[in-house]
Design an enzyme around this catalytic site. Structure first.
Site, mmCIF file in Angstrom:
data_model
loop_
_atom_site.group_PDB
_atom_site.id
_atom_site.type_symbol
_atom_site.label_atom_id
_atom_site.label_comp_id
_atom_site.label_asym_id
_atom_site.label_seq_id
_atom_site.Cartn_x
_atom_site.Cartn_y
_atom_site.Cartn_z
ATOM 1 N N HIS A 28 30.113 36.287 33.127
ATOM 2 C CA HIS A 28 31.116 35.434 33.644
ATOM 3 C C HIS A 28 30.880 34.900 35.011
ATOM 4 C CE1 HIS A 28 35.767 34.534 34.451
ATOM 5 N NE2 HIS A 28 35.062 33.579 34.772
ATOM 6 N N ASP A 75 31.026 40.399 35.728
ATOM 7 C CA ASP A 75 31.886 39.182 36.642
ATOM 8 C C ASP A 75 31.186 38.857 37.697
ATOM 9 O OD1 ASP A 75 34.484 38.559 35.314
ATOM 10 O OD2 ASP A 75 35.030 40.649 35.609
ATOM 11 N N MET A 133 41.410 31.710 31.334
ATOM 12 C CA MET A 133 41.727 32.663 32.650
ATOM 13 C C MET A 133 43.196 32.650 32.489
ATOM 14 S SD MET A 133 38.977 33.709 34.098
ATOM 15 C CE MET A 133 39.519 34.376 35.048
ATOM 16 N N GLY A 141 38.875 35.831 40.689
ATOM 17 C CA GLY A 141 38.570 36.267 42.097
ATOM 18 C C GLY A 141 38.662 37.824 42.093
ATOM 19 N N PHE A 142 39.793 38.311 41.313
ATOM 20 C CA PHE A 142 40.106 39.899 41.565
ATOM 21 C C PHE A 142 40.480 40.552 40.234
ATOM 22 C CE2 PHE A 142 40.757 37.386 45.718
ATOM 23 C CZ PHE A 142 40.131 38.283 46.488
ATOM 24 N N HIS A 181 31.649 42.764 29.912
ATOM 25 C CA HIS A 181 32.065 41.290 30.733
ATOM 26 C C HIS A 181 31.607 41.917 31.871
ATOM 27 C CE1 HIS A 181 34.476 37.775 31.514
ATOM 28 N NE2 HIS A 181 34.705 38.397 32.413
ATOM 29 N N MET A 227 31.366 33.061 38.345
ATOM 30 C CA MET A 227 32.498 32.324 39.272
ATOM 31 C C MET A 227 31.676 32.116 40.642
ATOM 32 S SD MET A 227 35.426 35.054 38.432
ATOM 33 C CE MET A 227 34.035 36.225 37.685
ATOM 34 N N MET A 260 30.660 36.873 41.135
ATOM 35 C CA MET A 260 31.376 36.097 42.227
ATOM 36 C C MET A 260 30.627 35.951 43.457
ATOM 37 S SD MET A 260 35.123 37.936 42.072
ATOM 38 C CE MET A 260 35.765 38.492 40.206
ATOM 39 N N ASP A 297 40.922 36.135 29.605
ATOM 40 C CA ASP A 297 40.698 37.094 30.878
ATOM 41 C C ASP A 297 41.672 37.169 31.940
ATOM 42 O OD1 ASP A 297 38.975 38.462 32.532
ATOM 43 O OD2 ASP A 297 37.572 36.935 32.843
ATOM 44 N N GLY A 298 42.029 38.339 32.411
ATOM 45 C CA GLY A 298 42.757 38.465 33.264
ATOM 46 C C GLY A 298 44.186 39.252 33.180
ATOM 47 N N GLY A 299 44.548 40.281 33.562
ATOM 48 C CA GLY A 299 45.903 40.916 33.667
ATOM 49 C C GLY A 299 46.195 41.578 32.226
ATOM 50 N N GLY A 347 39.813 44.707 32.606
ATOM 51 C CA GLY A 347 39.202 45.508 33.537
ATOM 52 C C GLY A 347 40.038 46.907 34.070
ATOM 53 N N SER A 348 40.859 46.521 34.709
ATOM 54 C CA SER A 348 41.752 47.591 35.256
ATOM 55 C C SER A 348 42.308 48.425 34.318
ATOM 56 C CB SER A 348 42.781 47.048 36.551
ATOM 57 O OG SER A 348 43.456 46.051 35.958
ATOM 58 N N SER A 391 35.939 44.720 31.455
ATOM 59 C CA SER A 391 35.076 44.073 32.493
ATOM 60 C C SER A 391 34.679 45.390 33.642
ATOM 61 C CB SER A 391 36.326 43.377 33.293
ATOM 62 O OG SER A 391 35.788 42.961 34.742
HETATM 63 C C1 DX5 Z 1 38.807 37.900 37.431
HETATM 64 C C2 DX5 Z 1 37.696 38.448 36.547
HETATM 65 C C3 DX5 Z 1 38.326 39.370 35.464
HETATM 66 C C4 DX5 Z 1 38.915 40.592 36.068
HETATM 67 C C5 DX5 Z 1 39.736 41.174 35.188
HETATM 68 O O1 DX5 Z 1 38.469 36.803 38.354
HETATM 69 O O2 DX5 Z 1 37.183 37.172 35.855
HETATM 70 O O3 DX5 Z 1 37.162 39.571 34.471
HETATM 71 O O4 DX5 Z 1 37.869 41.466 36.126
HETATM 72 O O5 DX5 Z 1 40.078 42.150 35.509
HETATM 73 P P1 DX5 Z 1 41.683 42.708 34.991
HETATM 74 O O6 DX5 Z 1 41.500 43.124 33.624
HETATM 75 O O7 DX5 Z 1 42.109 44.070 35.887
HETATM 76 O O8 DX5 Z 1 42.801 41.528 35.140
HETATM 77 ZN ZN ZN Z 2 36.033 37.703 34.112
#
Ligand code: DX5
Ligand code: ZN
Length: 222
Positions: free
Chosen positions: A68, A36, A139, A144-145, A34, A70, A38, A177-179, A199-200, A9
């Site tokens: 994606h 994102d 998710m 959002g983050f 990916h 949002m 928002m 997706d997420g964490g 992502g991170s 991401s």
């Molecule tokens: C959250 C996004 C994710 C996010 C994932 O709303 O949809 O795609 O970037 O980031 P990490 O992998 O750091 O949770």
């Molecule tokens: Zn995403």
């Protein structure tokens, strides 16, 4: 491309060097990018839109762009993302009035439709839509983050969606997706995910190729 896809991401990339960052993760083995989107309305954060997608597409990004959304509303902007080179376009059912119509709209514009389900969203949304989808996104954080903690309940949802996909007989990607990190990606693969957004964990690591290799080793061993 193997059958298990890793989708970095770019939300966690260095936006001042975005094309370079995308090239680096693709060279490191990313299967999708990916993307994102928002809107500070459907989710409390504001990111990027079709202009940036088009810029990456024109730059010659070598893997499909996994958009994606949002955002609310969704429909107005679908043709813009199709023109901007999106591969998949995934949206949240709560953000639209007519889920079936939005799926058709994405397909009519030559993109592959996906439906994203938040941690608190039931799987019922798939009852009458699954056959038309190319991707289901579970998710594992609230949207959002970047950088939030993985919600383990997502594993049970992945298992249930995997069963539904098998029963449908169609080839539908199951994305989480997420964490997602090296430490929990294998549990997601065991639960049935075949497409992994991170992502991170990728952009925050010093060596993208090493991180992608470590993730791939985990999912291959699932
Ligand atoms: C959250 C996004 C994710 C996010 C994932 O709303 O949809 O795609 O970037 O980031 P990490 O992998 O750091 O949770
Ligand atoms: Zn995403």
């Amino acid at each position: 491309m193997s059958d298990l896809w890793i989708a970095p991401s770019i939300l966690s990339a260095d936006f001042a060097r975005l094309a370079e960052e995308v090239d680096a993760v693709v060279a490191a083995g990313a299967d999708l990018i990916h993307f994102d989107v928002m809107d500070n309305h459907y989710v409390p954060n504001l990111t990027i839109g079709p202009l940036v997608c088009e810029a990456l597409h024109k730059h010659g990004t070598k893997v499909p762009i996994d958009v994606h959304l949002m955002i609310r509303p969704v429909e107005r902007i679908v043709p813009d993302f199709a023109r901007a080179g999106a591969g998949f376009i995934t949206f949240h059912p709560e953000a639209v009035d007519h889920v079936d119509r939005t799926i058709d709209l994405i397909r009519e514009h030559g993109c592959r439709p996906g439906l994203a389900l938040n941690p608190g969203t039931p799987l019922d949304w798939l009852d009458y839509t699954l056959e038309k989808l190319d991707l289901v996104l579970i998710m594992s954080v609230n949207p959002g983050f970047a950088g939030q903690r993985f919600i383990p309940m997502a594993l049970r949802k992945l298992e249930a969606v995997r069963r539904r996909i098998e029963a449908s007989g169609r080839s539908i990607r199951l994305e989480v997706d997420g964490g997602i990190k090296v430490e929990n990606i294998q549990a997601c693969a065991r639960a049935g995910a075949d497409t992994f957004v991170a992502g991170s964990a990728i952009f925050g690591s010093g060596d993208y190729a090493a991180t992608l290799r470590a993730m791939r080793a985990q999912i291959a061993g699932a």
